[in-house]
Each structure stands twice: as structure tokens, then as C-alpha cells.
Design an enzyme around this catalytic site. Structure first.
Site, PDB file in Angstrom:
ATOM      1  CB  VAL A 127      -0.507 -15.836  -5.458  1.00 57.45           C
ATOM      2  CG1 VAL A 127      -0.475 -15.057  -6.770  1.00 57.45           C
ATOM      3  CG2 VAL A 127      -0.804 -14.897  -4.289  1.00 57.45           C
TER       4      VAL A 127
ATOM      5  CG  ASP B 258      -6.244  -9.175  -5.045  1.00 54.12           C
ATOM      6  OD1 ASP B 258      -7.130  -9.298  -5.916  1.00 54.12           O
ATOM      7  OD2 ASP B 258      -6.160  -9.923  -4.060  1.00 54.12           O
ATOM      8  CD  GLU B 259      -2.919 -11.942  -3.091  1.00 58.75           C
ATOM      9  OE1 GLU B 259      -2.375 -11.979  -1.982  1.00 58.75           O
ATOM     10  OE2 GLU B 259      -3.874 -12.693  -3.408  1.00 58.75           O
ATOM     11  CB  VAL B 260      -1.415 -10.048 -11.364  1.00 56.24           C
ATOM     12  CG1 VAL B 260      -1.056 -10.685 -12.707  1.00 56.24           C
ATOM     13  CG2 VAL B 260      -2.900  -9.728 -11.299  1.00 56.24           C
TER      14      VAL B 260
ATOM     15  CG  HIS C 211      -7.131 -13.829  -6.927  1.00 57.56           C
ATOM     16  ND1 HIS C 211      -7.043 -14.734  -5.899  1.00 57.56           N
ATOM     17  CD2 HIS C 211      -6.203 -12.870  -6.665  1.00 57.56           C
ATOM     18  CE1 HIS C 211      -6.115 -14.333  -5.032  1.00 57.56           C
ATOM     19  NE2 HIS C 211      -5.575 -13.213  -5.483  1.00 57.56           N
TER      20      HIS C 211
END
Length: 623
Positions: free
Chosen positions: A257, A294-296, A231
């Protein structure tokens, strides 16, 4: 119930004379420790009282025997507000006046809001019921996240939402201030962060300090989130050297993402973050510093040969292990600068410092797992208000439900509370208030009140009242949608606008994250949020009340003739509302995507009426 009248004008004037002046004096007295923010809280209290009652109210300091409101505070609050500071208070209202006692100024702030909730206009001023209240919050972390990256949130919008938070006794403003779509905080040491990564829309450090002070006055902590290692596209526009791939990079306009991520194997990344975290931890005084995490998706790491060599050299079998390495190093940097890290579920890794807070978007199972390992946590799963769920659906979620309900008493103490999250893909300055309020007031009650308070019907009755009062705080969750509808209607006649309003009153935005799948256009950061779906609130009160009425009618075997008549009247109105919307003036581009759904509502009115005629029980009732 006996009540106390707060009409304190001196002299022998008649009631008519007093009413003609429409002015009331609240004599107040503050005992114990004094803080300047208590004076400011008193002024806000009087201003809010004036707005709610329509009276001109002034406050005067008085001797205890003459005071209508006596406030006592035992000791000062901490210089930097912390989770767990005493927010308890007692409020006693009798015919002789009101007494508010608290150990800490935070308790006074909470008690004043309760007092405002009790006040109603009376024939001779305003009144509150005679009550004795002993109150304290169930959870110490009662937060609201506002995403100011995807759509920039102006300062005045943030401030009025802090006012709303104060009104419902929330105490943490989680400021999501960087993401792929924009880096919104000024950095003097790394100026290309905001200079290249914001598109010109960012908060100066002076504005940030101003907002932190504004929040502290209201008993609200400000926790900043700078998401890393993913992000983070907006970081790389100015500083591509800390990215895992060579770029080029841009401020993203789309959602989802994204692939770019910081390079966890490059020592330059950690030197950069050391400078950055050192600067931001001084700017944001709260003990906790949110590092996201988050969300890698790992695609950027997979594409970099040097990162793959690093993984082999350290015997890392997965990108999760590589992120664990990154998280451990960043957490140490946060500790180095005197703060504790908070981050999403992904930072809960082996060897993490015990002072971190796990922010769970995955749910109670993940939250319980962290507590069992001795980590503090907060819950946001179930409180994602951008999903457009009903207040009832959020209300039944509890930080200590699900797997967390089976924790030991000591482990349950590690669950600090929760946060409602307002992600801003489809939110801007214009509709943010109606996306947050009034549903967040129901979530705030869940965080404050005992777990046994679960009656949804009772909640909705209170929510209607608090929604009206939140308007007096300055929120626009009711007024702005009407303005947006007026703009959509364009040159419509009053009759046509009334038809559009009737339509809007029963529509709700699509739920969950399905909007992108249901539109004929692709929304990006520059897409105007000027459609009917943007103007209607997440939950239709009209539809909910109609559903409740239908359910009650069916539960009564369809024999209540009065209710049947009410249902028939409503269905007839919906059926007949279609004609005004067929005018050429009602076929504007902004309206068509919502108005197209009215065919279903029109048909529903016909189906309801014909069903009533076909069913013997309904037929008998309607006759």
C-alpha cells in the site's frame, strides 16, 4: 450407458477404410434467431472437438432429419451483455443425434461447452453418453480478475485465458488495468496517463476493442477497473496536479500500500476524472465501471494542510469521511456517463446510489451488510488465487455462506456471485496460466452449480479431467512449468532433470502473502520470476494424492498391505532422489532456493521409513 456415435461419413466403406482417413463430419443445423457469433462459436466447437479427438472434423449444414447436432435459439442476445441474461439451455443426446435448445445465444455457448465435456474418442470416431440435461447458472456474475498493472499481460495470454473462461462457463473478465506499478490503457484525451505511466507497456484502444469483441464472442463481459483515489501513483507521473502531495512521482517497482492518493478536495481532480471516465466508459461498453476505492492509508491527505482545512470546514472527523465524499462525487460522474459504479468494500458509504455493486474483499459479513441495505454485491474473499491455496479451500467458500446465509430470500438475490482474483506481484506471462488453472475451474463450478454440490473428492476427480482438456484450449498450465524447470536445470543430465522434476512435483509455493518474508531477496517488478517457486504449481497433485493415501491407510488401522507397500515405495523414491541433486550442475542460482527444501523431503522419506519399521502395525503391514 447407451451413447451416440458421431461418425457421419456417407457410403458403404468399411471401418478400416474410415479409420484410415481419420476424418469425421458433424452435420449441424441452427434454428431460430441467428447471430454471427454463433457461427464463430460453431467453428470453435469443431476445432476443439478436433483437438480433443485427434480426428479431422469438418462441419456441414444439414437438413434437420440428417443433422447430428441441431441447435435452436429463441431470440437474440442484447447488444451489450448484461448480468442476468438467460444462460439456460437443454441438451439431449440420443442415438439419433444431439439437440441443443436455448432461449438466448448465451445458452448455446454454455451448452456447447457441456457437449465438449461429454465427448470421448470411440473406435469409430467420437461418442457422448445418451443424456438429457437441463442446466442454468446459480449466479449471474462468475468472474476472473487479472491484474495487468503490476506485471503486464500480453494480449495472447489474455485471449487464451478467456478461452479457458469460456470452457468453464465464466462470464466476467475483470481487467485490473491501472495501479501504482503501471497505467496500461491508452487514453487519447489524457495521453500522459499511458505515455508517462506505463513504461511503454500498455494496450492501445484498438487492442482493447479487439479483446472486448473476443470476450463477447465467448459470452464474457469485460469490466475495467481504474483504481482511485489510492493505488494511483502511475497516474501522477504524467499528471501530478491531481495528487495530494507535490511528488515527484514514479512508476512504482515495489509492492504494498503506497502513500500517494488523489486530492479529493481539488476541483481539478473531478474535472480530470470527468474527462477520463467519459472517454473510458465509451471504450468499455459494459454497464459497470470499476472505480477501485481500496487501501487508502490517508498519509498523503494528512500531510497536506489544505486538505486538513477542507476536513475542518466540512466537519469531517476522519479520512474515511473524506473518502466517502470522494466516492460520492466519482459515482455521480460514472452515472453522468450512463454507467453504474462497482468498487471494493470501501465505496459502500452512506448515500451511495442503489445501482452500485459492492465488490467484497473483506468477506461475507461485509457482503451481507451491503445486501441488508439493498445493495448488490459480489464476493472475492476466499477466492484470492494468488494466495496459493488449494482448490479444495476455495471450493468450500460460497458467496451465500457465513453471514450471507442468514439473508432473506430477497436479500440473497442481491448477491450476484463472485470473482477469482489473480493479483500479479509474482505472476508474469510465463507462469500466469499455472497460477490460475486448474483451480479456477473449481471456483467456476461453485458459481455455476447448486450449493449442495460440495463433495471435494468428486470435485478433484472432475478437476483432473478438465485440467487435461484445458490444455486443448491452448492454456499452458501444465506445459510451461516443465519448460521453466528445464531452464532451471540448465546442462543437467536426464537423470538429474528427473530428480528435479520429482522434487518440483511435491513442492508448493509458500502460502498467503509470506513470500516476501521468506526470501533472501526483495522482489520488485523487474525481478526475474525464474526460480523453482515460480515454476511449481500452487497445489501439488502428487502430495495431495499421497496424503489421501496415508489418511485412508490410517483410517483403516494401518492394515492394508497393498497400500503400505505403495507408501513404502513412494517414500523410498523420495529418499533416494537426493543424490542426483547433489551434482554441481544441480546447484544453479535459480535452483538453490527450492532445492534447499529437498533436505526436508529427503529426511521425511527416512522418517517415514523408520516410522514404518518402529510401529508394530505398520511393520506387520509392510512385511
Amino acid at each position: 450407458m447407451c451413447g451416440v456415435e458421431f461418425d457421419a461419413m456417407a457410403g458403404e466403406r468399411s471401418k478400416r477404410e474410415r479409420r484410415s482417413q481419420d476424418r469425421r463430419i458433424v452435420r449441424r443445423r441452427v434454428h431460430g434467431v441467428h447471430e454471427a457469433r454463433l457461427d464463430r462459436a460453431g467453428q470453435r466447437f469443431l476445432l476443439q472437438l478436433q483437438r480433443q479427438t485427434g480426428l479431422l472434423i469438418s462441419g456441414k449444414t444439414a437438413e434437420p432429419a440428417k443433422a447430428t447436432l441441431v441447435v435452436h435459439t429463441d431470440h437474440a442476445s442484447k447488444e451489450v451483455q448484461e448480468p442476468g441474461e438467460d444462460e439456460a439451455y437443454t441438451l439431449e443426446i440420443t442415438p439419433a443425434g444431439a439437440k441443443l435448445n436455448a432461449a438466448n445465444p448465451l445458452g448455446v455457448l454454455r451448452g456447447l461447452q457441456t457437449f465438449l465435456q461429454l465427448v470421448d474418442v470411440s473406435p469409430d470416431g467420437f461418442a457422448a453418453p445418451a443424456v438429457s440435461i437441463k442446466d442454468q447458472p446459480r449466479f449471474v456474475w462468475r468472474g476472473l480478475l487479472i491484474d495487468s498493472s503490476r506485471h503486464f499481460t500480453p494480449m495472447e495470454v489474455l485471449k487464451r485465458n478467456l478461452d479457458g473462461m469460456e470452457a468453464v462457463k465464466m462470464d466476467v473478465f475483470h481487467w485490473h488495468i491501472s495501479d501504482n506499478q503501471g497505467f496500461r490503457a491508452e487514453s487519447k484525451k489524457l495521453p500522459k496517463l499511458h505515455g508517462a505511466g506505463s513504461g511503454g507497456a500498455y494496450y492501445t484502444q484498438n487492442e482493447i476493442r479487439e479483446l472486448i469483441a473476443y470476450a463477447r464472442d465467448r459470452g464474457i463481459r469485460v469490466v475495467a477497473e481504474f483504481d482511485m483515489p489510492g493505488h494511483s501513483s502511475s497516474w501522477f507521473v504524467g499528471y501530478p496536479e491531481i495528487a495530494s502531495t507535490p511528488g515527484p512521482f514514479k512508476i512504482e517497482e515495489e509492492w504494498g500500500v503506497m502513500d500517494p492518493a488523489m486530492d479529493p478536495t481539488n476541483e481539478k481532480t473531478y474535472k480530470f476524472l470527468d474527462i477520463f471516465i467519459g472517454e473510458m466508459t465509451k471504450l468499455f461498453p459494459d454497464h459497470y465501471f470499476h472505480i477501485g476505492g481500496d487501501e487508502v492509508n490517508g498519509k498523503a491527505w494528512d500531510a497536506n494542510p489544505k486538505i486538513q482545512e477542507f476536513k475542518k470546514a466540512h466537519n469531517y472527523k476522519s479520512n474515511d469521511e473524506l473518502q466517502t465524499y470522494f466516492s460520492q462525487r466519482v459515482q455521480k460522474l460514472v452515472n453522468k456517463h450512463g454507467k453504474a459504479a462497482i468498487g471494493w468494500d470501501e465505496i459502500f458509504v452512506p448515500g451511495a446510489p442503489k445501482d452500485i455493486v459492492i465488490h467484497s474483499w473483506r468477506g461475507s459479513k461485509a457482503l451481507a451488510a451491503a445486501a441488508k441495505e439493498g445493495y448488490q454485491g459480489i464476493l472475492s474473499s476466499g477466492y484470492y488465487i494468488d494466495l496459493m491455496w488449494s482448490a479444495a479451500r476455495h471450493y468450500v467458500v460460497d458467496p451465500l455462506s457465513g453471514e450471507a446465509a442468514d439473508l432473506t430470500p430477497e436479500q440473497k438475490k442481491l448477491v450476484l456471485g463472485g470473482e477469482a482474483t489473480m493479483w500479479s506481484e509474482y505472476v508474469n506471462w510465463e507462469n500466469i496460466d499455472n497460477r490460475i488453472w486448474p483451480r479456477t475451474a473449481a471456483i467456476a463450478e461453485r458459481y455455476w452449480s447448486p450449493q449442495s454440490v460440495t463433495d471435494v473428492n468428486s470435485m478433484y476427480a472432475r478437476l483432473d479431467v478438465i485440467s487435461e482438456r484445458l490444455e486443448w484450449v491452448g492454456l499452458t498450465h501444465r506445459s510451461q512449468p516443465r519448460k521453466m524447470l528445464r531452464r532451471i536445470a540448465g546442462p543437467a543430465t536426464p537423470q538429474e532433470f528427473a530428480a528435479l522434476k520429482m522434487l518440483a512435483d511435491v513442492l508448493e509455493p509458500v502460502k498467503d502473502y509470506t513470500r516476501g518474508e521468506t526470501t533472501s531477496y526483495t522482489a520488485i517488478t523487474t525481478t526475474p520470476l525464474n526460480h523453482l517457486v515460480d515454476a511449481v504449481p500452487p497445489e501439488s497433485d502428487v502430495a495431495r494424492r499421497f496424503d489421501e493415501k496415508v489418511s485412508a491407510f490410517v483410517d483403516g488401522s494401518c492394515r492394508d498391505a497393498n497400500v503400505a507397500a505403495q507408501l513404502r515405495t513412494q517414500l523410498t523414491k523420495w529418499r533416494d532422489n537426493d543424490a542426483p541433486l547433489q551434482s554441481p550442475r544441480a546447484e544453479g542460482v535459480s535452483c538453490e532456493r527450492g532445492c534447499a527444501e529437498f533436505a526436508g523431503l529427503d529426511g521425511g522419506g527416512d522418517v517415514g521409513l523408520s516410522g514404518a519399521r518402529r510401529d508394530n502395525q505398520w511393520h506387520a503391514a509392510f512385511r
